[in-house]
Structures are given as structure tokens and as C-alpha cells.
Design a protein around this motif. Sequence first.
Motif, PDB file in Angstrom:
ATOM      1  N   THR A   5       0.799  -0.897   4.698  1.00  0.00           N
ATOM      2  CA  THR A   5       2.088  -0.209   4.673  1.00  0.00           C
ATOM      3  C   THR A   5       2.777  -0.496   3.341  1.00  0.00           C
ATOM      4  O   THR A   5       2.388  -1.422   2.615  1.00  0.00           O
ATOM      5  N   LEU A   6       3.821   0.273   3.035  1.00  0.00           N
ATOM      6  CA  LEU A   6       4.595  -0.001   1.825  1.00  0.00           C
ATOM      7  C   LEU A   6       5.197  -1.398   1.876  1.00  0.00           C
ATOM      8  O   LEU A   6       5.249  -2.095   0.856  1.00  0.00           O
ATOM      9  N   THR A   7       5.630  -1.825   3.050  1.00  0.00           N
ATOM     10  CA  THR A   7       6.187  -3.172   3.201  1.00  0.00           C
ATOM     11  C   THR A   7       5.128  -4.212   2.889  1.00  0.00           C
ATOM     12  O   THR A   7       5.390  -5.192   2.178  1.00  0.00           O
ATOM     13  N   ASN A  10       4.574  -4.619  -0.757  1.00  0.00           N
ATOM     14  CA  ASN A  10       5.587  -5.477  -1.382  1.00  0.00           C
ATOM     15  C   ASN A  10       5.366  -6.948  -1.061  1.00  0.00           C
ATOM     16  O   ASN A  10       5.526  -7.800  -1.928  1.00  0.00           O
ATOM     17  N   ILE A  27      -2.060   3.639   1.391  1.00  0.00           N
ATOM     18  CA  ILE A  27      -0.736   3.050   1.542  1.00  0.00           C
ATOM     19  C   ILE A  27       0.063   4.007   2.419  1.00  0.00           C
ATOM     20  O   ILE A  27       0.165   5.197   2.106  1.00  0.00           O
ATOM     21  N   THR A  28       0.588   3.473   3.515  1.00  0.00           N
ATOM     22  CA  THR A  28       1.308   4.311   4.465  1.00  0.00           C
ATOM     23  C   THR A  28       2.797   3.984   4.487  1.00  0.00           C
ATOM     24  O   THR A  28       3.214   2.891   4.114  1.00  0.00           O
ATOM     25  N   SER A  29       3.566   4.943   4.931  1.00  0.00           N
ATOM     26  CA  SER A  29       4.996   4.765   5.144  1.00  0.00           C
ATOM     27  C   SER A  29       5.354   5.463   6.444  1.00  0.00           C
ATOM     28  O   SER A  29       5.020   6.641   6.630  1.00  0.00           O
ATOM     29  N   ARG A  30       5.956   4.704   7.332  1.00  0.00           N
ATOM     30  CA  ARG A  30       6.340   5.234   8.649  1.00  0.00           C
ATOM     31  C   ARG A  30       5.158   5.879   9.366  1.00  0.00           C
ATOM     32  O   ARG A  30       5.266   6.939   9.958  1.00  0.00           O
ATOM     33  N   LYS A  34       0.657   7.969   2.492  1.00  0.00           N
ATOM     34  CA  LYS A  34       1.479   8.468   1.388  1.00  0.00           C
ATOM     35  C   LYS A  34       0.815   8.333   0.023  1.00  0.00           C
ATOM     36  O   LYS A  34       1.017   9.159  -0.851  1.00  0.00           O
TER      37      LYS A  34
END
Length: 83
Positions: A5-7, A10, A27-30, A34
Motif C-alpha cells: 500500500t502507499l502507507t 512510506n 503499489i495500491t491505494s484504498r 495505482k
Amino acid sequence: MKTFTLTELNNKSGEVAEAAFRGPVDITSRGKRKFVLMTAEDFDRLRELGAQRAYRTDRLSGEERKLFLAGLDEVAARDGGDD
């Protein structure tokens, strides 16, 4: 293909980068895909093959998606990555 995930990107950037050395990383978001992270060498190789444009995978036809994934598998197999 590994997914983060994006988190996680990071918070675990080292782990994500290590995974990208073995092959492209989603890389995914929600919950939605993405981005794809890959080494500069893999990117350059794609460009050399004539890939001059970026496309969203959710806009590919089923056949195009199948060919794209087969190409990624070829790169991973050739480079010894198996994720």
C-alpha cells in the motif's frame, strides 16, 4: 508480483525497494492498484523495446493485459526474480 500500500511504501521503503529489485511491485491505494515500482534497468529495458507510452492497466483489454503480464513474467524469469 508483490503488492504494497502507499502507507507501507512510506513506512517500509527499504522492504519495498528490495522487492522491486526482484521484480515489479504493485503499489495500491484504498485497495486499488495505482502504481508499479520497478528498477531503472527494467524501465530502460521496456523503453528499448519500444514502450514509449504509459497505459493504465485498468484500461487494457483482457488480451492486452495477458500479454503485458506475460512480458513481465519473462523479464522476471530472465533476471532470476520469482515473486
